[in-house]
Design a protein around this motif. Structure first.
Motif, short mmCIF file in Angstrom:
data_model
loop_
_atom_site.label_atom_id
_atom_site.label_comp_id
_atom_site.label_asym_id
_atom_site.label_seq_id
_atom_site.Cartn_x
_atom_site.Cartn_y
_atom_site.Cartn_z
N ARG A 192 4.24 2.13 -15.30
CA ARG A 192 2.87 1.61 -15.33
C ARG A 192 2.83 0.10 -15.11
O ARG A 192 1.94 -0.40 -14.42
CB ARG A 192 2.19 1.97 -16.65
N GLU A 193 3.77 -0.62 -15.69
CA GLU A 193 3.81 -2.07 -15.50
C GLU A 193 4.12 -2.42 -14.05
O GLU A 193 3.55 -3.34 -13.48
CB GLU A 193 4.82 -2.72 -16.44
N GLY A 194 5.05 -1.67 -13.45
CA GLY A 194 5.38 -1.88 -12.05
C GLY A 194 4.19 -1.58 -11.15
O GLY A 194 3.93 -2.30 -10.18
N PHE A 195 3.47 -0.52 -11.47
CA PHE A 195 2.27 -0.16 -10.72
C PHE A 195 1.25 -1.29 -10.77
O PHE A 195 0.69 -1.69 -9.75
CB PHE A 195 1.66 1.13 -11.29
N ALA A 196 1.04 -1.84 -11.96
CA ALA A 196 0.09 -2.94 -12.12
C ALA A 196 0.57 -4.18 -11.37
O ALA A 196 -0.24 -4.87 -10.73
CB ALA A 196 -0.10 -3.26 -13.60
N ALA A 197 1.86 -4.45 -11.41
CA ALA A 197 2.41 -5.62 -10.71
C ALA A 197 2.23 -5.48 -9.20
O ALA A 197 1.84 -6.44 -8.52
CB ALA A 197 3.88 -5.81 -11.06
N GLU B 261 0.84 -1.20 0.00
CA GLU B 261 0.00 0.00 0.00
C GLU B 261 0.87 1.25 0.00
O GLU B 261 0.53 2.24 -0.66
CB GLU B 261 -0.93 -0.01 1.21
N GLY B 262 1.99 1.19 0.71
CA GLY B 262 2.92 2.32 0.72
C GLY B 262 3.49 2.59 -0.67
O GLY B 262 3.63 3.75 -1.08
N LEU B 263 3.82 1.51 -1.38
CA LEU B 263 4.34 1.69 -2.74
C LEU B 263 3.29 2.32 -3.65
O LEU B 263 3.60 3.20 -4.45
CB LEU B 263 4.78 0.33 -3.31
N LEU B 264 2.06 1.85 -3.52
CA LEU B 264 0.99 2.39 -4.37
C LEU B 264 0.60 3.81 -3.98
O LEU B 264 -0.01 4.53 -4.77
CB LEU B 264 -0.24 1.48 -4.31
N ALA C 279 3.03 7.09 -13.22
CA ALA C 279 3.63 7.86 -14.31
C ALA C 279 5.02 7.32 -14.67
O ALA C 279 5.39 7.30 -15.84
CB ALA C 279 3.73 9.33 -13.92
N ARG C 280 5.76 6.87 -13.65
CA ARG C 280 7.12 6.36 -13.87
C ARG C 280 7.13 4.95 -14.44
O ARG C 280 7.96 4.62 -15.28
CB ARG C 280 7.89 6.32 -12.54
#
Length: 76
Positions: free
Chosen positions: A39-44, A26-29, A36-37
């Motif tokens: 998107r694939e990492g955000f989805a993962a 949750e902290g990462l999200l 913006a940096r």
């Protein structure tokens, strides 16, 4: 059973570990620039969070089941 007794003994640590993992994800999200940096990492991370939350819910339900069983066996 011995297996259930072991599971009950280790359940608290597992729940704590999963709670910590959920908080970390949750902290990462919460980073407003993550999407913006990367998107694939955000989805993962979102997928990992969903799995961690499901694992946590299952661990809590299992702990409750085992605790109720223990109380029933002990008559308390």
């Amino acid at each position: 059973s011995p297996t259930e007794q072991h599971a009950l003994k280790t359940a608290t640590a597992r729940i704590a570990s999963l709670t910590e993992e959920v908080g970390r994800l949750e902290g990462l999200l919460a980073d407003p620039l993550l999407y913006a940096r990367d998107r694939e990492g955000f989805a993962a991370v979102g997928d990992q969070l969903t799995k961690a939350q499901a694992d946590l819910a299952a661990a809590e339900e299992e702990w409750l089941r085992l605790e109720l069983l223990r109380e029933e066996v002990q008559g308390t």
